[in-house]
Scaffold this active site. Structure first.
Site, PDB file in Angstrom:
ATOM      1  CG  HIS A 207     -26.517  -8.305  27.267  1.00  0.00           C
ATOM      2  ND1 HIS A 207     -26.062  -8.512  27.920  1.00  0.00           N
ATOM      3  CD2 HIS A 207     -27.791  -7.465  27.486  1.00  0.00           C
ATOM      4  CE1 HIS A 207     -26.886  -7.868  28.967  1.00  0.00           C
ATOM      5  NE2 HIS A 207     -27.785  -7.141  28.452  1.00  0.00           N
TER       6      HIS A 207
HETATM    7  C1  UD1 Z   1     -33.108  -5.689  28.219  1.00  0.00           C
HETATM    8  C2  UD1 Z   1     -32.647  -4.508  28.355  1.00  0.00           C
HETATM    9  C3  UD1 Z   1     -31.172  -4.211  29.065  1.00  0.00           C
HETATM   10  C4  UD1 Z   1     -30.706  -5.709  30.001  1.00  0.00           C
HETATM   11  C5  UD1 Z   1     -30.772  -6.946  29.357  1.00  0.00           C
HETATM   12  C6  UD1 Z   1     -30.742  -8.295  30.111  1.00  0.00           C
HETATM   13  C7  UD1 Z   1     -33.853  -2.413  28.348  1.00  0.00           C
HETATM   14  C8  UD1 Z   1     -32.969  -0.988  27.468  1.00  0.00           C
HETATM   15  N1  UD1 Z   1     -32.601  -3.559  28.076  1.00  0.00           N
HETATM   16  O1  UD1 Z   1     -32.007  -5.994  27.016  1.00  0.00           O
HETATM   17  O2  UD1 Z   1     -30.819  -3.399  30.158  1.00  0.00           O
HETATM   18  O3  UD1 Z   1     -29.680  -5.943  30.515  1.00  0.00           O
HETATM   19  O4  UD1 Z   1     -32.710  -7.027  29.296  1.00  0.00           O
HETATM   20  O5  UD1 Z   1     -31.476  -9.557  29.407  1.00  0.00           O
HETATM   21  O6  UD1 Z   1     -34.827  -2.749  28.688  1.00  0.00           O
HETATM   22  N2  UD1 Z   1     -35.793 -11.914  23.415  1.00  0.00           N
HETATM   23  C9  UD1 Z   1     -35.944 -13.108  23.587  1.00  0.00           C
HETATM   24  N3  UD1 Z   1     -36.773 -13.766  24.379  1.00  0.00           N
HETATM   25  C10 UD1 Z   1     -37.122 -12.631  25.445  1.00  0.00           C
HETATM   26  C11 UD1 Z   1     -37.045 -11.300  25.124  1.00  0.00           C
HETATM   27  C12 UD1 Z   1     -35.965 -11.146  24.128  1.00  0.00           C
HETATM   28  O7  UD1 Z   1     -35.910 -13.741  22.574  1.00  0.00           O
HETATM   29  O8  UD1 Z   1     -37.846 -13.488  26.757  1.00  0.00           O
HETATM   30  C13 UD1 Z   1     -34.716 -11.438  22.402  1.00  0.00           C
HETATM   31  C14 UD1 Z   1     -35.687 -10.741  21.398  1.00  0.00           C
HETATM   32  O9  UD1 Z   1     -35.386 -11.453  19.695  1.00  0.00           O
HETATM   33  C15 UD1 Z   1     -35.674  -9.058  21.651  1.00  0.00           C
HETATM   34  C16 UD1 Z   1     -34.290  -8.789  21.750  1.00  0.00           C
HETATM   35  O10 UD1 Z   1     -33.745 -10.229  22.638  1.00  0.00           O
HETATM   36  O11 UD1 Z   1     -35.838  -8.677  20.396  1.00  0.00           O
HETATM   37  C17 UD1 Z   1     -34.132  -7.782  22.500  1.00  0.00           C
HETATM   38  O12 UD1 Z   1     -34.751  -8.555  24.080  1.00  0.00           O
HETATM   39  P1  UD1 Z   1     -35.212  -6.488  24.515  1.00  0.00           P
HETATM   40  O13 UD1 Z   1     -35.659  -7.284  25.732  1.00  0.00           O
HETATM   41  O14 UD1 Z   1     -35.787  -5.967  23.540  1.00  0.00           O
HETATM   42  O15 UD1 Z   1     -33.502  -6.010  25.126  1.00  0.00           O
HETATM   43  P2  UD1 Z   1     -32.114  -6.699  25.336  1.00  0.00           P
HETATM   44  O16 UD1 Z   1     -31.576  -7.104  24.647  1.00  0.00           O
HETATM   45  O17 UD1 Z   1     -32.886  -8.144  26.203  1.00  0.00           O
END
Ligand code: UD1
Length: 364
Positions: A207
Site C-alpha cells: 500500500h
Molecule cells: C496511512 C498511513 C500509513 C499507514 C497506512 C496503513 C499516513 C501518512 N500514512 O496510509 O503510514 O501505513 O495508513 O493503512 O498517515 N481510504 C479508504 N478508507 C479508509 C481509509 C482510507 O477508502 O478507511 C482510502 C482513501 O481513498 C484515501 C486512501 O485510502 O485517500 C489513503 O488513506 P490515507 O489515510 O490518506 O493513507 P494510507 O495510505 O491509508
C-alpha cells in the site's frame, strides 16, 4: 492520577493502543485513560473491526476527519483536536507510530505546553520521500518522552541531539497485542474460508504510495508476484488505495488470470490467522515486518529501506527492494529452503511493553 489522552487514527495504531489502554484501565488508581479517534481511517474494515477484535473501548472523542491531502488531513485533525485538549487538560497525550494523526496531535500539544509521549519513537528509514519519515522526525523532536522498540532507535534519537533522560527503551507494544491474541486468532476461520488449510501459501500486502501510485513500479512488482504465484497461491488483502490503483492502471485482468487472490482487507484476528500460517510473507508494511519476526515467518520487504533494521539483523526479514529479479530470487530461495536466515526475537518484544510504558509515564 494521570489523565492520558490516547490517540488513534489509522489502522496500524489500533494494535499499539489496545494493550496500553488495557494496562491503564487495570491500574485505575494511577491512570485515567481517554481515547481520541481522529477518523483518519473510517471504513469498517480499516477501523471499527479493530475496536471489536482488540477489545478497545469506544472512543471518548471521534474527530471524523477522513481522507484528504496530507496538509488538509493534518490541519483538520489539529483544528478538531485543539479544543479537546483545552477542555480536558490532560497530564499527557500519548501518540503511537508515524501516521498523520501522530504528528498532528503531537504538534497541537507542543504548542499548548501539554506533554507528549511518543510510542515507537526513533525509527528512521533515512528516506524523506516517505511521509511517515517526516512524521517520525517531527514527532520525536517535539515529544517529551520517547518510548522505543529497539536500541537502534535510542541511538538515532541521541544522534539527533535528544537528551538521554527523555528516551526509554520499553520494547514493542505491537508484539504485546500479537502474543495476547495469538490463541484467539486460531478460532478465526479466515484460512479455512480461503481453503488454505494444510497447504503452502504466501500472504501479500502492498500500500505504500512509492509502490502502488506509479504505474511502472506497480507493474514490475506485479510481474514478480505473478511468477511467485505460479509456485504457491498468493493471498492479497487489498488496501483501498491499492484497490483503486489496480482498477485505474488496468491491472485487474492480469491479477485475475494469475494465482494471486485479491480479498478485502481483513480484521486483526482474521489477518493473524492468515499470516501466522503462511510459508512466506511479502509486504511493504512496517508492522508486518515486526510481526513476522516475532513469529519466525520468512518476510520479504518490497522496499529499498526499512526503519526497522532489527527485523533484518535479528529477525526473519529480508529487504528485497522492488526489482522483480531480486524479489523472485529471494522468494524462490525461501521456498527451496536455501535461504540461510535464522531468527531471534528482539530484546523486550516479550508481551510486556505496555507495563513498561505505564511505568515510564509514572517515572517522569
Ligand atoms: C496511512 C498511513 C500509513 C499507514 C497506512 C496503513 C499516513 C501518512 N500514512 O496510509 O503510514 O501505513 O495508513 O493503512 O498517515 N481510504 C479508504 N478508507 C479508509 C481509509 C482510507 O477508502 O478507511 C482510502 C482513501 O481513498 C484515501 C486512501 O485510502 O485517500 C489513503 O488513506 P490515507 O489515510 O490518506 O493513507 P494510507 O495510505 O491509508
Amino acid at each position: 492520577m494521570l489523565k492520558i489522552l490516547n490517540i488513534v487514527g489509522a489502522r496500524p495504531n489500533f494494535m499499539k493502543i489496545a494493550p496500553i489502554v488495557r494496562e491503564m484501565r487495570r491500574r485505575d488508581s494511577e491512570f485515567l485513560p481517554l481515547i481520541v479517534h481522529t477518523g483518519q481511517h473510517y471504513d469498517e474494515a480499516m477501523s471499527d473491526s479493530f475496536f471489536v477484535d482488540l477489545g478497545i473501548p469506544a472512543p471518548d472523542y471521534h474527530l471524523e476527519v477522513g481522507s484528504h491531502s496530507h496538509a488538509v488531513q493534518t490541519a483538520k485533525i489539529m483544528i478538531a483536536f485543539e479544543p479537546i485538549v483545552l477542555e480536558e487538560k490532560p497530564d499527557w497525550v500519548l501518540v503511537v507510530g508515524d501516521v498523520n494523526s501522530t504528528i498532528a496531535c503531537a504538534l497541537v500539544c507542543a504548542k499548548l505546553g501539554i506533554k507528549v509521549a511518543h510510542v515507537e519513537a526513533g525509527l528512521r528509514s533515512r528516506d524523506r520521500t516517505m511521509p511517515e519519515e517526516i512524521n517520525r522526525i517531527l514527532t520525536d523532536s517535539i515529544s517529551d518522552l520517547l518510548l522505543t522498540t529497539s536500541e537502534d532507535a535510542d541511538e538515532n534519537l541521541k544522534q539527533e541531539g535528544i537528551s538521554n533522560d527523555k528516551i526509554k527503551f520499553v520494547g514493542n507494544v505491537m508484539i504485546d497485542s500479537l502474543f495476547y491474541n495469538l490463541e484467539k486468532s486460531k478460532e478465526s476461520k479466515a484460512r479455512e474460508n480461503l481453503e488454505l488449510n494444510d497447504q503452502d501459501y504466501a500472504v501479500l500486502t502492498l500500500h505504500r504510495p512509492s509502490n502502488v501510485d506509479e504505474k511502472g513500479v506497480f507493474s514490475e512488482l506485479l510481474d514478480a508476484l505473478v511468477s511467485i504465484s505460479e509456485k504457491l497461491p498468493v493471498i492479497f488483502p487489498v488496501h483501498p488505495r491499492t484497490r483503486a490503483n489496480i482498477e485505474k492502471f488496468g491491472f485487474a485482468e492480469r491479477v485475475a488470470n494469475s494465482n494471486i487472490k485479491l480479498i478485502e482487507p481483513l480484521g486483526y484476528l482474521d489477518f493473524m490467522n492468515l499470516y501466522s500460517g503462511a510459508r512466506l510473507v511479502l509486504t511493504d508494511s512496517g508492522g508486518l515486518q515486526e510481526e513476522t519476526t516475532a513469529l519466525g515467518i520468512p518476510c520479504l520487504t518490497l522496499r529499498e529501506n526499512t526503519e526497522r533494521p532489527i527485523t533484518i539483523a535479528l529477525g526473519t526479514n529480508i529487504l528485497v527492494g522492488t526489482n522483480p529479479e531480486k524479489i523472485k530470487h529471494a522468494a524462490f530461495s525461501v521456498l527451496n529452503n536455501s535461504s540461510t536466515k535464522t531468527a531471534k526475537i528482539p530484546p523486550l518484544w516479550d508481551g510486556r511493553a505496555a507495563e513498561r510504558i505505564c511505568d515510564a509515564l509514572l517515572d517522569v
